[in-house]
Enzyme design. Sequence first.
Site, PDB file in Angstrom:
ATOM      1  N   CYS A 189       0.847  -1.192   0.000  1.00 10.76           N
ATOM      2  CA  CYS A 189       0.000   0.000   0.000  1.00 10.76           C
ATOM      3  C   CYS A 189       0.885   1.247   0.000  1.00 10.76           C
ATOM      4  CB  CYS A 189      -0.989  -0.050   1.168  1.00 10.76           C
ATOM      5  SG  CYS A 189      -2.370   1.118   0.989  1.00 10.76           S
TER       6      CYS A 189
ATOM      7  N   HIS B 249      -3.429  -5.443   0.272  1.00 14.66           N
ATOM      8  CA  HIS B 249      -2.912  -5.840   1.584  1.00 14.66           C
ATOM      9  C   HIS B 249      -2.888  -7.367   1.722  1.00 14.66           C
ATOM     10  CE1 HIS B 249      -2.659  -1.944   3.701  1.00 14.66           C
ATOM     11  NE2 HIS B 249      -3.610  -1.580   2.847  1.00 14.66           N
TER      12      HIS B 249
ATOM     13  N   GLU C  16      -1.098  -9.006   3.645  1.00 12.85           N
ATOM     14  CA  GLU C  16      -0.829  -9.345   5.054  1.00 12.85           C
ATOM     15  C   GLU C  16      -2.073  -9.308   5.927  1.00 12.85           C
ATOM     16  OE1 GLU C  16      -1.156  -4.931   5.567  1.00 12.85           O
ATOM     17  OE2 GLU C  16      -0.902  -6.379   3.961  1.00 12.85           O
TER      18      GLU C  16
END
Length: 246
Positions: free
Chosen positions: A94, A184, A186
């Site tokens: 990001c 994202h 993660e």
Amino acid sequence: MSGTGVTATALVVQNDPRGGPGRWGGWLTERGVAVRVVPAHEGAPVPDRLDRRALIVLGGACLPDDDDLVPWLPATRALVRQALAERVPMFGICLGGQMLAQVAGGEVRGKHGPPEFGSTRLGLRPEAAEDPLFRGLPAHPSAIENHVDSITALPAGAHWLVRSDNCPYQAFRVGPAAWGVQFHPETAAERIRGWNRDRLRRNGAPAPEILHARALRDEPAATETWRTVAHRFADIVTGAARRPGP
């Protein structure tokens, strides 16, 4: 393969209290890469030099050059420049991906294009077939998005890997070992439950519980995809760590 001993460490710059390494840290550890998180958002100093085997820059609620608002950004950009110059494996998420694009000569604009929130359908581009991280992934993986700012031009010579309907530059590679993503990988679906309801409403997005339900539906396949990418990145890091120095 999992359960390997740690053979390398990645420096992780955290820019937001809600934006830790999440499941990415566990996936890297599964392949022998530990994470050393620098909580820059808490005032922890960003190192002057990158002395780890990899660099990961996480997301945050700013642009990559908002230095007046976020005083540690210049030091983080310096680490990105070092990683590029020395071919240290890097992964930007990001804000981190936007920073990689900008440092390498691309462009980023605030509040540009339609915002993206929650689980989003992506599309791999032909260049992904030859990429060390993205090769062989599903043609249309899903990933969690949470952005209003966007990359508007990739650096010259960058490899454009992934797009979405509303945001073209979802993933790219600069040089042999620096990747940036707008999404994202993660983030697990559960984190969405804590997203700011007012911010979502201001940007025309559904409520957190609706976004959470959608992401939960997509999570099994998304987890397999992004765990594969994390493992491949870790393998590049540990491979570089095993090579003798000059």
